[in-house]
Motif scaffolding. Sequence first.
Motif, short mmCIF file in Angstrom:
data_model
loop_
_atom_site.label_atom_id
_atom_site.label_comp_id
_atom_site.label_asym_id
_atom_site.label_seq_id
_atom_site.Cartn_x
_atom_site.Cartn_y
_atom_site.Cartn_z
N ARG A 1 0.46 -15.19 3.24
CA ARG A 1 1.11 -14.18 4.08
C ARG A 1 1.88 -13.19 3.20
O ARG A 1 1.85 -11.98 3.42
CB ARG A 1 2.06 -14.84 5.08
N ARG A 2 2.58 -13.73 2.21
CA ARG A 2 3.38 -12.88 1.32
C ARG A 2 2.46 -11.92 0.55
O ARG A 2 2.79 -10.74 0.36
CB ARG A 2 4.16 -13.78 0.35
N SER A 3 1.31 -12.41 0.11
CA SER A 3 0.36 -11.57 -0.61
C SER A 3 -0.16 -10.45 0.28
O SER A 3 -0.23 -9.27 -0.14
CB SER A 3 -0.82 -12.43 -1.10
N ALA A 4 -0.53 -10.79 1.52
CA ALA A 4 -1.03 -9.77 2.44
C ALA A 4 0.04 -8.73 2.76
O ALA A 4 -0.25 -7.52 2.83
CB ALA A 4 -1.53 -10.44 3.72
N ARG A 5 1.28 -9.17 2.94
CA ARG A 5 2.36 -8.25 3.22
C ARG A 5 2.57 -7.29 2.05
O ARG A 5 2.79 -6.09 2.25
CB ARG A 5 3.65 -9.04 3.51
N PHE A 6 2.50 -7.82 0.84
CA PHE A 6 2.65 -6.97 -0.35
C PHE A 6 1.57 -5.89 -0.37
O PHE A 6 1.86 -4.71 -0.61
CB PHE A 6 2.55 -7.84 -1.62
N VAL A 7 0.32 -6.29 -0.12
CA VAL A 7 -0.78 -5.32 -0.16
C VAL A 7 -0.60 -4.27 0.94
O VAL A 7 -0.80 -3.07 0.71
CB VAL A 7 -2.13 -6.04 -0.02
N ALA A 8 -0.22 -4.71 2.14
CA ALA A 8 -0.01 -3.76 3.23
C ALA A 8 1.08 -2.76 2.86
O ALA A 8 0.95 -1.55 3.12
CB ALA A 8 0.35 -4.50 4.51
N ASP A 9 2.15 -3.24 2.26
CA ASP A 9 3.24 -2.34 1.86
C ASP A 9 2.77 -1.34 0.81
O ASP A 9 3.15 -0.16 0.84
CB ASP A 9 4.42 -3.15 1.33
N GLN A 10 1.96 -1.82 -0.15
CA GLN A 10 1.47 -0.93 -1.20
C GLN A 10 0.55 0.14 -0.63
O GLN A 10 0.58 1.30 -1.06
CB GLN A 10 0.74 -1.75 -2.27
N LEU A 11 -0.28 -0.22 0.34
CA LEU A 11 -1.15 0.76 0.97
C LEU A 11 -0.35 1.79 1.76
O LEU A 11 -0.70 2.97 1.80
CB LEU A 11 -2.17 0.07 1.86
N SER A 12 0.72 1.33 2.39
CA SER A 12 1.57 2.26 3.14
C SER A 12 2.18 3.31 2.22
O SER A 12 2.37 4.47 2.63
CB SER A 12 2.68 1.48 3.86
N LEU A 13 2.45 2.94 0.98
CA LEU A 13 3.04 3.87 0.02
C LEU A 13 2.08 5.00 -0.36
O LEU A 13 2.51 6.03 -0.87
CB LEU A 13 3.47 3.12 -1.24
N VAL A 14 0.76 4.77 -0.15
CA VAL A 14 -0.22 5.80 -0.52
C VAL A 14 -0.86 6.42 0.72
O VAL A 14 -1.98 6.93 0.67
CB VAL A 14 -1.28 5.23 -1.49
N GLY A 15 -0.15 6.36 1.85
CA GLY A 15 -0.56 7.12 3.02
C GLY A 15 -1.41 6.40 4.03
O GLY A 15 -1.91 7.03 4.98
N ILE A 16 -1.60 5.10 3.89
CA ILE A 16 -2.41 4.34 4.84
C ILE A 16 -1.50 3.67 5.86
O ILE A 16 -0.49 3.06 5.50
CB ILE A 16 -3.24 3.26 4.11
N ASP A 17 -1.86 3.80 7.11
CA ASP A 17 -1.16 3.09 8.18
C ASP A 17 -1.69 1.66 8.18
O ASP A 17 -2.68 1.35 8.83
CB ASP A 17 -1.42 3.77 9.53
#
Length: 458
Positions: free
Chosen positions: A44-60
């Motif tokens: 879960r922590r890994s997925a959350r990290f990736v989601a946060d990183q994608l949000s930083l580059v403009g992905i919802d």
Amino acid sequence: MARIGADEIRTRVRGDWPRVLGLLKDKIALKSVSAQGITGEHMRRSARFVADQLSLVGIDARLVQSTNPDGTPGAFEVVGSRVVDAKAPTVLLYAHHDVQPVPDPAVWETDPFVGTERDGRLYGRGAADDGGGIAIHSGALKALGDDLGVNVKVFIEGEEEMGSPSFIPFIEAHREEFESDVIVVADSGNWSSDIPSLTTSLRGNTDLDVTVKVLEHPVHSGQFGGPVLDANTLAAMLIASMYDGNGELAVPGIESDQPVGGLQRDLDPGQFRADAGAVDSYRLAGTGSLASRLWTKPAASVIGFDAHPVEGSFNVVADRARFRISLRTAPSQDPAQAQQALADFLAAHAPLGAEVSFEYGENGRGWAMDPDSLAVRDAQDAMREAFGTDPVNKGEGGSIPFIPELKRLFPSAQVLVTGPEDPQSNAHSPNESISLYGLERNIVAEVLLLDRLGAGSR
């Protein structure tokens, strides 16, 4: 025709390089080993990290937990999107955030969960497979920024290293997250760190468990040995019957293909032997190009054998033996068909009339790229410009079963298989690493590809 110059793209990627490198190091440190539990808090922590990183580059982006076919909770997946123009093409970017285990850290030269730079490479578990794929997508999206000319959907899977059991049910339940014109699967690799490649094909795979029975119970070798061969020997005879004198698999009904799109360059036998760690006396099995033997011809491996260990053995004729064959199938063949052909052959070649029975494993289809598609042309042009050399396309001997499933569900989508690896990456092995030179150029190539796809719609 691209809308952004390659020099401008390189400048943007280099300016973002510290962030990309930091992302990859942070991802390695998360220890996202799916074999330790796909529903674990570490995943879960890994997925959350990736989601946060994608949000930083403009992905919802958001985290979604999948459901296994039996209804139990499944992997933590990351899905996201960015819509720039309803008339523009849509590109799905795929990677996975789970990594392989590290059975013995002592055989690593660096800490497997600390990203370590050495001689132009970054070492760590998941640096290439598939943290590199995540880094490529993130770097490309950041470099494009407001110049993004395609709609983007992103899917970062959480159980690829476990065989993706909930992948198809998840897609079927979230079809709108996957509908796209082009699918970029960043989970393969290049010919070398400085020569880019599209992956043209993947072999299918299937398993078959075989039991050879000769006696109702074990007997003393002094009383019965000779007229009665032990089941282990009979199993070895049966396994050997699958091959001709050149070590070529010779089972009727198991098919072979030729490299998809033609063979641009064969593999170097010396380098292949070195990479495999082959002993000096061993002669490589099979005939034809080394590439065809590895990419598009079938390959059978005995990956498990139940027998009494040497330590503690005694003079008994074994009554039965059991072994598992992993069969890699030609990209075009139905793996269930190949599995049945193998079972029929082994049943017909039972040595000395021994009983042979089977347990059938799961099947995964192979895949072949359409070498004439427009997306392939754009990808090859992008790679040529990013790396400064012509791409050398290649097949893969392994399997990614969800790719043909994606094609089945979305038949009009063009699929491109790219990736961050090279022959020195050691994915799934100790001392996994990624070429930093190659990573930077892979990001530039994906930017150029997305830019070309967007320009083509205007």
